[in-house]
Write an enzyme that holds these catalytic residues in place. Structure first.
Site, mmCIF file in Angstrom:
data_model
loop_
_atom_site.group_PDB
_atom_site.id
_atom_site.type_symbol
_atom_site.label_atom_id
_atom_site.label_comp_id
_atom_site.label_asym_id
_atom_site.label_seq_id
_atom_site.Cartn_x
_atom_site.Cartn_y
_atom_site.Cartn_z
ATOM 1 N N HIS A 111 -25.530 8.110 8.968
ATOM 2 C CA HIS A 111 -24.469 7.152 8.667
ATOM 3 C C HIS A 111 -24.031 7.185 7.205
ATOM 4 O O HIS A 111 -23.252 6.336 6.784
ATOM 5 C CB HIS A 111 -25.011 5.750 9.022
ATOM 6 N N ASP A 146 -24.165 9.923 14.633
ATOM 7 C CA ASP A 146 -24.377 8.684 13.890
ATOM 8 C C ASP A 146 -24.777 7.596 14.880
ATOM 9 O O ASP A 146 -23.991 7.188 15.736
ATOM 10 C CB ASP A 146 -23.090 8.295 13.158
ATOM 11 N N SER A 196 -18.945 2.230 5.969
ATOM 12 C CA SER A 196 -19.472 1.386 7.037
ATOM 13 C C SER A 196 -18.731 0.057 7.109
ATOM 14 O O SER A 196 -17.524 0.027 7.315
ATOM 15 C CB SER A 196 -20.977 1.194 6.834
#
Length: 270
Positions: free
Chosen positions: A246, A218, A96
């Protein structure tokens, strides 16, 4: 000597003695424990784990509300870890927001890394003219405001949204617990740096090959964002994994590990 302080500051742990080093950088609201499902599939690598300043078991006294109000502050911390370990040609595996933090560190210290692997990355979560990041600014500001009003409620609400699993699932409960275990003061600053920043301008400066591991479904980083990254990074390829949420390294660790191994092998110079 100064750089070695980062080992204690960021609770750095090194496991394995392989010739290839992977630096595993966790995402917002998490800590190095979030890599535990992936670790068994990475035998043969030297693995470097750490907690960002303000997260996990890092030294909270070293969190600087000014320095860490921007992702560059976390990137500098990561760079200092790499300096302390004197890493050369390592592979950065960033989840991320760590995809952008890792890219910053690689641009600043290109000799420390030779390749980057981005798991569910996003350079910007905001919808802006000509770019769809997934969220309107007002929606993100409301989510951040909820952190101040009801931190536990914020964590409970966000966890199932980003995992793609019901609130009562093991993963959602674990993530909610991870959010709740993070100091609310540092979490809010890290959240603002994560969700309200725009680092698209960095992408063209990426000095290394990049593998994007994209989840098919996602909410935080939709496939359109992965496509944008693939087309904007000079040396990028993308693998779409048929998954929800995610957190691919937690929900599909074996597939993620297979992609890591293949990418490292292809881009390792003998």
């Amino acid at each position: 000597m100064m750089h070695w302080r980062s080992i204690r500051r960021n609770n750095v742990t090194v496991r394995g003695d392989g010739e290839q080093t992977l630096v595993l950088a966790h995402g917002f609201g998490c800590d190095q424990n979030m890599w535990r499902a992936l670790e068994p599939f990475l035998a043969g690598f030297r693995l470097v784990f750490f907690d960002y300043t303000g997260s996990g078991r890092s030294d909270l006294s070293q969190f600087d509300p000014v320095r860490h109000s921007q992702l560059e502050g976390f990137a500098e911390d990561l760079g200092e870890i790499c300096d302390a370990l004197d890493l050369r040609d390592a592979t950065l595996v960033g989840h991320s927001v760590s995809s952008m933090i890792g890219l910053m560190a690689a641009i600043e210290r290109p000799e420390r890394f030779s390749k980057l692997i981005m798991v569910c990355p996003s350079p910007c979560f905001l919808n802006l003219p000509g770019y769809t990041g997934g969220f309107e600014r007002a929606d993100l500001e409301e989510l951040l405001a909820l952190m101040d009003r009801n931190y536990i409620g914020w964590a409970t609400h966000l966890a199932p949204v980003v995992t793609g699993e019901p609130a009562g699932s093991e993963l959602s409960q674990e993530l909610s617990g991870s959010f709740c275990s993070t100091d609310p003061f540092t979490a809010k600053i890290f959240a603002e740096a994560t969700f309200l920043s725009d680092h698209r301008g960095l992408l063209g400066h990426s000095p290394h090959p990049v593998l994007i591991l994209q989840s098919a479904r996602d909410v935080l980083a939709p496939p359109a964002v992965g496509d944008y990254l693939r087309s904007s990074l000079p040396q990028a390829q993308m693998e779409i994994i048929d998954a929800d949420g995610h957190y691919l390294h937690m929900t599909h660790p074996e597939i993620v590990a297979q992609n890591i191994r293949h990418f490292v092998e292809v881009h390792t110079h003998v």
